[in-house]
Design a protein around this motif. Structure first.
Motif, PDB file in Angstrom:
ATOM      1  N   SER A 143      27.381 -24.638 -67.001  1.00 15.24           N
ATOM      2  CA  SER A 143      27.582 -23.449 -66.380  1.00 15.24           C
ATOM      3  C   SER A 143      28.049 -22.436 -66.561  1.00 15.24           C
ATOM      4  O   SER A 143      28.941 -22.413 -67.219  1.00 15.24           O
ATOM      5  CB  SER A 143      26.983 -23.101 -64.563  1.00 15.24           C
ATOM      6  OG  SER A 143      26.379 -23.375 -64.182  1.00 15.24           O
ATOM      7  N   LEU A 144      27.390 -21.884 -67.307  1.00 22.39           N
ATOM      8  CA  LEU A 144      27.913 -20.145 -67.823  1.00 22.39           C
ATOM      9  C   LEU A 144      28.197 -18.927 -67.127  1.00 22.39           C
ATOM     10  O   LEU A 144      27.084 -18.521 -66.102  1.00 22.39           O
ATOM     11  CB  LEU A 144      27.354 -19.562 -69.163  1.00 22.39           C
ATOM     12  CG  LEU A 144      27.801 -18.303 -69.843  1.00 22.39           C
ATOM     13  CD1 LEU A 144      28.777 -18.613 -70.689  1.00 22.39           C
ATOM     14  CD2 LEU A 144      26.446 -17.946 -70.766  1.00 22.39           C
ATOM     15  N   VAL A 145      30.071 -18.446 -66.971  1.00 20.47           N
ATOM     16  CA  VAL A 145      30.228 -17.428 -66.198  1.00 20.47           C
ATOM     17  C   VAL A 145      29.783 -16.093 -67.210  1.00 20.47           C
ATOM     18  O   VAL A 145      30.093 -15.854 -67.660  1.00 20.47           O
ATOM     19  CB  VAL A 145      31.288 -17.028 -66.240  1.00 20.47           C
ATOM     20  CG1 VAL A 145      31.954 -16.331 -64.374  1.00 20.47           C
ATOM     21  CG2 VAL A 145      31.465 -18.316 -65.168  1.00 20.47           C
ATOM     22  N   GLY A 146      29.266 -15.056 -65.935  1.00 19.09           N
ATOM     23  CA  GLY A 146      28.092 -14.119 -66.799  1.00 19.09           C
ATOM     24  C   GLY A 146      28.682 -12.857 -66.042  1.00 19.09           C
ATOM     25  O   GLY A 146      30.219 -13.074 -65.941  1.00 19.09           O
ATOM     26  N   LEU A 147      29.303 -11.938 -66.811  1.00 20.46           N
ATOM     27  CA  LEU A 147      30.136 -10.323 -67.356  1.00 20.46           C
ATOM     28  C   LEU A 147      30.383  -9.997 -66.074  1.00 20.46           C
ATOM     29  O   LEU A 147      30.707  -8.994 -65.741  1.00 20.46           O
ATOM     30  CB  LEU A 147      29.858 -10.029 -67.975  1.00 20.46           C
ATOM     31  CG  LEU A 147      29.540 -10.298 -69.014  1.00 20.46           C
ATOM     32  CD1 LEU A 147      28.898  -9.085 -71.044  1.00 20.46           C
ATOM     33  CD2 LEU A 147      31.014 -10.828 -69.517  1.00 20.46           C
ATOM     34  N   ASP A 148      29.181 -10.600 -64.941  1.00 17.00           N
ATOM     35  CA  ASP A 148      29.462  -9.449 -63.479  1.00 17.00           C
ATOM     36  C   ASP A 148      28.987 -11.223 -62.551  1.00 17.00           C
ATOM     37  O   ASP A 148      30.056 -11.096 -61.309  1.00 17.00           O
ATOM     38  CB  ASP A 148      28.525  -9.141 -62.642  1.00 17.00           C
ATOM     39  CG  ASP A 148      26.692 -10.070 -62.651  1.00 17.00           C
ATOM     40  OD1 ASP A 148      27.573 -11.455 -63.473  1.00 17.00           O
ATOM     41  OD2 ASP A 148      26.283  -9.998 -61.812  1.00 17.00           O
ATOM     42  N   GLY A 149      30.685 -11.845 -63.147  1.00 20.13           N
ATOM     43  CA  GLY A 149      30.990 -13.449 -62.368  1.00 20.13           C
ATOM     44  C   GLY A 149      30.293 -13.787 -62.162  1.00 20.13           C
ATOM     45  O   GLY A 149      30.672 -14.744 -61.328  1.00 20.13           O
ATOM     46  N   HIS A 150      29.066 -13.973 -62.283  1.00 19.18           N
ATOM     47  CA  HIS A 150      27.686 -14.354 -61.274  1.00 19.18           C
ATOM     48  C   HIS A 150      27.301 -15.685 -62.385  1.00 19.18           C
ATOM     49  O   HIS A 150      27.555 -16.103 -63.322  1.00 19.18           O
ATOM     50  CB  HIS A 150      26.188 -13.663 -61.216  1.00 19.18           C
ATOM     51  CG  HIS A 150      25.600 -13.829 -62.301  1.00 19.18           C
ATOM     52  ND1 HIS A 150      25.757 -12.698 -62.885  1.00 19.18           N
ATOM     53  CD2 HIS A 150      24.366 -14.621 -62.651  1.00 19.18           C
ATOM     54  CE1 HIS A 150      25.268 -12.699 -63.995  1.00 19.18           C
ATOM     55  NE2 HIS A 150      24.458 -13.549 -64.043  1.00 19.18           N
ATOM     56  N   LEU A 151      26.753 -16.708 -62.199  1.00 17.68           N
ATOM     57  CA  LEU A 151      26.451 -18.751 -62.612  1.00 17.68           C
ATOM     58  C   LEU A 151      25.831 -18.440 -62.946  1.00 17.68           C
ATOM     59  O   LEU A 151      24.083 -18.344 -62.250  1.00 17.68           O
ATOM     60  CB  LEU A 151      27.442 -19.614 -61.515  1.00 17.68           C
ATOM     61  CG  LEU A 151      28.763 -19.835 -61.049  1.00 17.68           C
ATOM     62  CD1 LEU A 151      29.430 -21.241 -60.865  1.00 17.68           C
ATOM     63  CD2 LEU A 151      29.355 -20.240 -63.050  1.00 17.68           C
ATOM     64  N   LEU A 152      25.404 -18.688 -64.265  1.00 21.07           N
ATOM     65  CA  LEU A 152      24.092 -18.927 -65.002  1.00 21.07           C
ATOM     66  C   LEU A 152      24.236 -20.409 -65.052  1.00 21.07           C
ATOM     67  O   LEU A 152      24.441 -21.235 -65.638  1.00 21.07           O
ATOM     68  CB  LEU A 152      23.880 -18.537 -66.594  1.00 21.07           C
ATOM     69  CG  LEU A 152      23.899 -17.063 -66.453  1.00 21.07           C
ATOM     70  CD1 LEU A 152      25.487 -16.204 -66.473  1.00 21.07           C
ATOM     71  CD2 LEU A 152      23.150 -16.319 -67.500  1.00 21.07           C
ATOM     72  N   ALA A 153      22.453 -21.022 -64.597  1.00 20.65           N
ATOM     73  CA  ALA A 153      22.681 -22.521 -64.640  1.00 20.65           C
ATOM     74  C   ALA A 153      22.838 -22.813 -66.481  1.00 20.65           C
ATOM     75  O   ALA A 153      22.385 -21.969 -66.892  1.00 20.65           O
ATOM     76  CB  ALA A 153      21.011 -22.726 -64.398  1.00 20.65           C
ATOM     77  N   PRO A 154      22.213 -24.101 -66.567  1.00 18.59           N
ATOM     78  CA  PRO A 154      22.877 -24.120 -68.141  1.00 18.59           C
ATOM     79  C   PRO A 154      20.904 -23.928 -68.838  1.00 18.59           C
ATOM     80  O   PRO A 154      21.269 -23.098 -69.623  1.00 18.59           O
ATOM     81  CB  PRO A 154      22.499 -26.211 -68.104  1.00 18.59           C
ATOM     82  CG  PRO A 154      23.213 -26.055 -66.832  1.00 18.59           C
ATOM     83  CD  PRO A 154      23.159 -25.015 -66.094  1.00 18.59           C
ATOM     84  N   GLY A 155      19.904 -24.221 -68.421  1.00 17.46           N
ATOM     85  CA  GLY A 155      18.796 -23.513 -69.144  1.00 17.46           C
ATOM     86  C   GLY A 155      18.435 -22.498 -68.701  1.00 17.46           C
ATOM     87  O   GLY A 155      18.009 -21.493 -69.489  1.00 17.46           O
ATOM     88  N   GLU A 156      19.405 -21.580 -67.873  1.00 22.01           N
ATOM     89  CA  GLU A 156      19.269 -19.765 -67.828  1.00 22.01           C
ATOM     90  C   GLU A 156      20.394 -19.340 -68.690  1.00 22.01           C
ATOM     91  O   GLU A 156      19.972 -18.826 -69.510  1.00 22.01           O
ATOM     92  CB  GLU A 156      19.503 -19.185 -66.424  1.00 22.01           C
ATOM     93  CG  GLU A 156      19.600 -17.869 -66.531  1.00 22.01           C
ATOM     94  CD  GLU A 156      19.863 -17.462 -65.142  1.00 22.01           C
ATOM     95  OE1 GLU A 156      19.403 -16.500 -64.786  1.00 22.01           O
ATOM     96  OE2 GLU A 156      20.574 -18.297 -64.120  1.00 22.01           O
ATOM     97  N   ALA A 157      20.996 -20.372 -69.173  1.00 20.55           N
ATOM     98  CA  ALA A 157      22.279 -19.815 -70.037  1.00 20.55           C
ATOM     99  C   ALA A 157      21.872 -20.080 -71.431  1.00 20.55           C
ATOM    100  O   ALA A 157      21.896 -19.379 -72.238  1.00 20.55           O
ATOM    101  CB  ALA A 157      23.843 -20.477 -69.899  1.00 20.55           C
ATOM    102  N   ALA A 158      21.040 -21.290 -71.474  1.00 16.57           N
ATOM    103  CA  ALA A 158      20.277 -21.172 -72.788  1.00 16.57           C
ATOM    104  C   ALA A 158      19.137 -20.104 -73.480  1.00 16.57           C
ATOM    105  O   ALA A 158      19.302 -19.825 -74.152  1.00 16.57           O
ATOM    106  CB  ALA A 158      20.171 -22.698 -73.014  1.00 16.57           C
TER     107      ALA A 158
END
Length: 439
Positions: A143-158
């Motif tokens: 998962s990737l941490v967004g610029l407001d601190g929320h987590l993006l799941a791997p598929g969403e990050a892709a």
């Protein structure tokens, strides 16, 4: 010769050049090696957006490369490809042979423009695919941490990483069109080759100045940084959509000017190298006029949001509190504490800038903020101090200044050992447009 055959001919000419082959090879190989090497280093490029997360997920690597590409790589690549696509015929003296073979200046222009566009798209695709592959192989699909601190799941990050790279195609096309215009106007002059890079550098310098938001959005280079808004929730689509639209308008306008000048050219006069007067009247002035018109349109459309820097106290406090709440939950999971929601935390921030306590605005490294939050069943209110460095484009770095057990140290002691403290330092993004423009 029809356009399709002329296009294939021009494409073969381009890819047969050794510098184009080297660029293609470098774009498809170098980013993967760079991301893999940096991801294994103990010191990360924390001054680069998403650089601090390169140890945590493979999706941070392509975003770090994207930030570098928008600043340096893409302007230089468009200069090498589009800035020389017409000038090379002048240096080689082959216009007469080309006109005899194709017999239509319009077809020549279309074939050369499409061939240059194809190579540029190939280079951009190489940067994106190679950097993503390097990150995923070296770090993994986390998962990737967004610029407001929320987590993006791997598929969403892709998906978001792909959209970010797609969005920068618009300013890249604008620079490519400027390169075509410079190649047509300046002919064999080396300035035509440098024009896209110089225009990109000028726009980068403009983004560093305390200019009104309307001026920032009116420059096509803003789309190179506006993709940041994809990594907040909700996404800050207003500036991004405006930046993409402005870039596409620039691409169409510069290409149309280049075509008009190309069709008016007298190919029977080989001694003409172009003129500085024509470069100003047919190139610089129309694009400067386009900027002025765009600024006027944006100022009329959103007068309340574009008259200043867009960095206001309320926006900084809102962005900081949102990011802190998301990252506090991440720290809670690290420490195996009872789960808590953002609604339960009710995090708020109070910020000052220098000596200004009410109505503070503008970029600077003198923002001082205190974040407060509440835990269920606990009467005491938690507080944490942050020093913020806010840049003119709305990005900020929050540096924790205590208490130590919350944000005053870069590591936290977890049941599995020491881990990076997500609340110690983190990146954020202040939306420069007011709520009506939110995506």
């Amino acid at each position: 010769m029809p356009v399709a055959r002329a296009y294939r001919f021009e494409l073969v000419k381009l890819v047969s050049q050794w510098r184009i082959r080297l660029l293609v090879l470098a774009c498809w190989i170098a980013p993967a090696g760079f991301v893999a090497a940096v991801s294994r280093q103990s010191t990360l490029p924390v001054d680069t957006l998403f650089g601090r997360w390169m140890h945590a997920t493979g999706w941070a690597g392509p975003l770090v490369v994207l930030g570098f590409a928008g600043t340096w790589a893409l302007p230089l690549l468009t200069s090498v490809v589009a800035g020389d696509v017409f000038a090379c015929e002048d240096r080689l003296g082959t216009w007469r042979h080309l006109l005899v073979a194709v017999r239509s200046p319009r077809r020549i222009f279309a074939a050369k423009a499409l061939a240059g566009l194809t190579v540029i798209l190939l280079l951009v695709a190489g940067l994106a695919c190679s950097s993503a592959a390097g990150g995923l192989v070296s770090v993994g699909d986390q998962s990737l941490v967004g610029l407001d601190g929320h987590l993006l799941a791997p598929g969403e990050a892709a998906v978001h990483v792909l959209l970010a790279w797609v969005c920068v195609l618009a300013p890249t096309l604008a620079l490519a069109a400027v390169g075509l215009l410079g190649s047509v106007v300046l002919w064999r002059s080396p300035m035509g080759l440098l024009l896209p890079a110089l225009v990109a550098l000028a726009m980068q310098l403009a983004q560093m100045l305390p200019l009104p938001v309307a001026v920032r959005l009116a420059l096509p280079g803003y789309a190179f940084i506006a993709w940041n808004g994809l990594f907040t929730r909700p996404a800050q689509l207003g500036p991004l959509l405006i930046g993409v639209a402005v870039s596409l308008v620039w691409a169409v306008a510069a290409t149309a000017l280049a075509l008009l000048l190309f069709l008016r050219r007298d190919f029977t006069n080989p001694a003409d190298d172009g003129s500085g007067r024509r470069a100003v009247t047919a190139g610089l002035l129309p694009l400067a006029g386009l900027v002025a018109v765009t600024v006027a349109v944006l100022a009329a459309a959103t007068p309340a949001t574009v008259t200043g820097s867009g960095i206001r106290q309320a926006g900084v406090e809102r962005s900081l509190a949102t990011a802190f709440a998301h990252l506090y939950r991440m720290q809670t999971r690290q420490l195996n504490r009872p789960a808590v929601t953002e609604a339960q935390l009710r995090a708020t921030a109070a910020c000052t800038k220098g000596d200004v306590g009410d109505g503070a605005q503008g970029a600077g490294n003198d923002w001082h903020c205190v974040v407060t939050w509440h835990l269920p069943g606990v009467e005491a209110t938690g507080t944490a101090v942050y020093q913020l460095d806010v840049t003119s484009d709305g990005r900020f770095v929050a540096d924790g200044d205590g208490p130590k057990e919350v944000n005053g140290y870069f590591l936290v002691r977890t049941p599995d050992g020491d881990a990076p403290n997500p609340l110690w330092q983190f990146d954020g993004n202040v939306e420069l447009l007011d709520h009506p423009m939110k995506g």
